[in-house]
Design a protein around this motif. Structure first.
Motif, mmCIF file in Angstrom:
data_model
loop_
_atom_site.group_PDB
_atom_site.id
_atom_site.type_symbol
_atom_site.label_atom_id
_atom_site.label_comp_id
_atom_site.label_asym_id
_atom_site.label_seq_id
_atom_site.Cartn_x
_atom_site.Cartn_y
_atom_site.Cartn_z
ATOM 1 N N VAL A 91 83.378 -4.996 -9.880
ATOM 2 C CA VAL A 91 84.186 -3.661 -9.870
ATOM 3 C C VAL A 91 83.305 -2.307 -10.346
ATOM 4 O O VAL A 91 83.252 -1.526 -9.765
ATOM 5 N N VAL A 92 82.760 -2.529 -11.708
ATOM 6 C CA VAL A 92 82.052 -1.607 -11.910
ATOM 7 C C VAL A 92 80.800 -1.101 -11.321
ATOM 8 O O VAL A 92 80.576 -0.054 -10.953
ATOM 9 N N PRO A 93 80.051 -2.104 -10.747
ATOM 10 C CA PRO A 93 78.943 -1.974 -9.767
ATOM 11 C C PRO A 93 79.438 -1.156 -8.515
ATOM 12 O O PRO A 93 78.486 -0.260 -8.064
ATOM 13 N N ALA A 94 80.523 -1.733 -7.972
ATOM 14 C CA ALA A 94 81.128 -0.794 -6.809
ATOM 15 C C ALA A 94 81.380 0.815 -7.104
ATOM 16 O O ALA A 94 81.133 1.599 -6.419
ATOM 17 N N MET A 95 81.876 0.806 -8.434
ATOM 18 C CA MET A 95 82.266 2.198 -8.735
ATOM 19 C C MET A 95 80.905 3.020 -8.998
ATOM 20 O O MET A 95 80.770 4.055 -8.222
ATOM 21 N N ILE A 96 79.960 2.413 -9.429
ATOM 22 C CA ILE A 96 78.619 2.865 -9.608
ATOM 23 C C ILE A 96 77.932 3.325 -8.257
ATOM 24 O O ILE A 96 77.408 4.529 -7.740
ATOM 25 N N TYR A 97 77.936 2.382 -7.285
ATOM 26 C CA TYR A 97 77.382 2.291 -5.928
ATOM 27 C C TYR A 97 78.089 3.515 -5.045
ATOM 28 O O TYR A 97 77.319 4.288 -4.613
ATOM 29 N N TYR A 98 79.292 3.542 -5.039
ATOM 30 C CA TYR A 98 79.730 4.571 -4.134
ATOM 31 C C TYR A 98 79.852 5.722 -4.756
ATOM 32 O O TYR A 98 79.768 6.938 -4.054
ATOM 33 N N GLY A 99 79.715 5.965 -6.355
ATOM 34 C CA GLY A 99 79.509 7.298 -6.726
ATOM 35 C C GLY A 99 78.346 7.867 -6.522
ATOM 36 O O GLY A 99 78.041 9.176 -6.421
ATOM 37 N N LEU A 100 77.308 7.078 -6.318
ATOM 38 C CA LEU A 100 75.784 7.537 -6.325
ATOM 39 C C LEU A 100 75.807 8.022 -4.929
ATOM 40 O O LEU A 100 74.805 9.168 -4.715
ATOM 41 N N ARG A 101 76.350 7.471 -3.890
ATOM 42 C CA ARG A 101 76.331 7.905 -2.625
ATOM 43 C C ARG A 101 76.806 9.357 -2.620
ATOM 44 O O ARG A 101 76.520 9.846 -1.348
ATOM 45 N N LEU A 102 77.566 9.866 -3.185
ATOM 46 C CA LEU A 102 78.050 11.088 -3.139
ATOM 47 C C LEU A 102 76.896 12.370 -3.695
ATOM 48 O O LEU A 102 77.219 13.458 -3.595
ATOM 49 N N LEU A 103 75.790 11.776 -4.226
ATOM 50 C CA LEU A 103 75.032 12.666 -4.835
ATOM 51 C C LEU A 103 74.089 13.492 -3.803
ATOM 52 O O LEU A 103 73.682 13.048 -2.826
ATOM 53 N N SER A 104 74.157 14.930 -4.138
ATOM 54 C CA SER A 104 73.258 15.708 -3.136
ATOM 55 C C SER A 104 72.484 16.769 -3.828
ATOM 56 O O SER A 104 73.253 17.256 -5.040
ATOM 57 N N PRO A 105 71.178 17.022 -3.454
ATOM 58 C CA PRO A 105 70.638 18.158 -4.635
ATOM 59 C C PRO A 105 71.590 19.407 -4.667
ATOM 60 O O PRO A 105 71.397 20.041 -5.821
ATOM 61 N N ARG A 106 72.092 20.114 -3.682
ATOM 62 C CA ARG A 106 72.719 21.325 -3.709
ATOM 63 C C ARG A 106 73.712 21.493 -4.822
ATOM 64 O O ARG A 106 74.078 22.368 -5.551
ATOM 65 N N PHE A 107 74.550 20.229 -4.773
ATOM 66 C CA PHE A 107 75.689 20.043 -5.859
ATOM 67 C C PHE A 107 75.495 18.944 -7.048
ATOM 68 O O PHE A 107 76.150 18.082 -7.418
ATOM 69 N N PHE A 108 74.044 18.911 -7.531
ATOM 70 C CA PHE A 108 73.626 17.881 -8.250
ATOM 71 C C PHE A 108 74.604 17.983 -9.655
ATOM 72 O O PHE A 108 75.048 17.016 -9.956
#
Length: 468
Positions: A91-108
């Motif tokens: 559960v927690v790994p999934a939260m981290i995994y999908y959360g990381l995919r939202l990252l972009s340099p412009r909105f770091f």
């Protein structure tokens, strides 16, 4: 015959505790538990010698303080179990995994705050800052983003869970000392914390635009971590099922203990079925937490957490803090300390402002966030009753003035922890921890602009408690 202590007598207790706590934590790098036990002894001695109380009366107050926190202590132990099982079940790994995919340099910066806030709802402020927060600090360095600014985004996001998650130890502590249901606490906190969150997100968005030209190649570190998580666990949207069930229970106003129990059981079944974890492994994760041994320091540091055993530090701290608060309340020392302050309070806004200021002062003098919640919470509970104000308002003030500001004080345990894991002092990052900075102001502003109705004003204390 016992008498009410005078202001200077009660001040001796708090002053001695402040000195002991300062030297123990700041000078000797010790835990706050033993200093707090010494504070209990000092409070008892002052009550015995100055107030003429009998030991039986002091013990009654001490045990009464502990009794008031029993439900929250049970919840905290279950939270430890929940985190260990949720990591094992993916559960927690999934939260981290999908959360990381939202990252972009412009909105770091704003993405860092948002991702940390999501993760903090499950693993708390320290767990978030000490794991994924550390990863974000490395990425920020590669992007050329100043470390204090990045640390401010990490800390702002990490403390959202402390305010809006029913799994948070500080939220449960505030509920324990005020007698307010933890879910009522969270619901009542949401407007203030939500306002601070949106304002902080807007500031980080604007500040982050100046770093929009960073090289996207630095995101390879994020992709590497995502790949590691995907290789260790079976991750899919179904991984969020235990979280969804827990949220449904919260929305249906199911009490905290059975709600968390549903989340634990659902994750246990999911771990066995989807992650193919042996039942024995689930029991081990529930007690000792999840232990990651991949050899990757970032992954191992991120995932090694949880378990019933890991919560004993917080549980024992809450017990000792409630012992101290119980003695202070039973022997009248809290009332003696409050009297000079309350003579100058004539409005709901003034009451909230005084509470918030007291919590921050405790963070400065007795540098521990649990104490900044426990002591003012016990001090002001009856004052809120006398002024006809719901204790739900007190939980908001404790969260805004106590837990939120703890990381802003360099010598506070929270400030020292952030320095140790993020490598940035509170002297440098405090001005950028916008969520933490805004929380006290939002709470005080809301109290002055949107005064709550006080239907408890004409109720006796027993009826007030029943309405909570």
């Amino acid at each position: 015959m016992p008498r009410k202590p005078k202001f200077h007598e009660a001040l001796i207790t708090v002053g001695c505790l402040a000195v002991i706590m300062f030297f123990a934590i700041v000078v000797f790098d010790a835990s706050p538990h033993i200093p707090m036990l010494l504070g209990c002894a000092i409070a008892g001695l002052v009550a015995l010698k100055a107030g003429g109380f009998r030991w039986e009366e002091i013990q009654e107050g001490m045990l009464g303080g502990i009794t008031q926190a029993l439900e929250s202590l049970i919840i905290l132990m279950l939270i430890g179990v929940l985190i260990g099982v949720w990591i094992e079940a993916g559960v927690v790994p999934a939260m981290i995994y999908y959360g990381l995919r939202l990252l972009s340099p412009r909105f770091f910066l704003v993405a860092t705050m948002v991702i940390c806030s999501i993760i903090s709802m499950a693993v708390g402020s320290w767990g978030t800052a000490g794991t994924i927060g550390l990863a974000f600090m490395g990425i920020a360095h590669a992007m050329g983003i100043p470390a204090p600014l990045a640390a401010g985004a990490v800390i702002s996001g990490s403390y959202v869970g402390d305010k809006l998650s029913p799994l948070s130890d500080t939220t449960n502590l505030a509920s324990a000392v005020t007698g307010v249901n933890v879910f009522d606490n969270v619901r009542h906190m949401f407007p203030v914390a939500g306002s601070a969150y949106l304002l902080a997100a807007g500031i980080f968005t604007v500040l982050g635009l100046r770093y929009a030209g960073s090289d996207p190649a630095v995101l390879e570190n994020i992709h590497a971590l995502s790949d590691s998580l995907n290789g260790l666990f079976v991750i899919s949207p179904l991984s969020f099922l235990p979280l969804v069930l827990l949220v449904v229970c919260i929305l249906l106003k199911v009490p905290a203990i059975p709600s968390i129990g549903v989340g634990i059981l659902a994750a246990g079944v999911q771990g066995v079925l989807t992650q193919h974890v042996p039942i024995k492994g689930m029991f081990e994760a529930a007690y000792g937490g999840y232990l990651s041994q991949t050899g990757n320091e970032m992954v191992d540091g991120l995932l090694s957490a949880g378990g019933l055993e890991a919560m004993m530090f917080s549980v024992s701290m809450i017990i000792t803090a409630m012992m101290f608060g119980g003695i202070m309340e039973k022997t009248g020392q809290m009332e003696a300390l409050m009297a000079p302050l309350m003579r100058h309070v004539h409005s709901f806004g003034g009451l909230v402002a005084t509470t918030v200021a007291t919590c921050f002062a405790v963070n400065l003098v007795l540098p521990e966030q649990y104490i900044s919640i426990a002591i003012p919470g016990r001090m002001y509970a009856q004052e809120y009753d006398k002024h006809g104000v719901s204790r739900r308002e007190l939980t908001v003030s404790l969260g805004a003035g106590g837990a939120a500001t703890s990381a802003l004080v360099p010598w506070n345990t929270c400030g020292m922890f952030m320095l140790s894991v993020l490598g940035v002092s509170a002297f440098a990052y405090a001005r950028y921890a916008f969520f933490n900075l805004l929380m006290p102001f939002c709470a005080i502003l809301a109290a002055f602009l949107f005064k709550r109705k006080t239907p408890y004003q004409n109720m006796n204390p027993q009826t007030q408690q029943e309405t909570l």
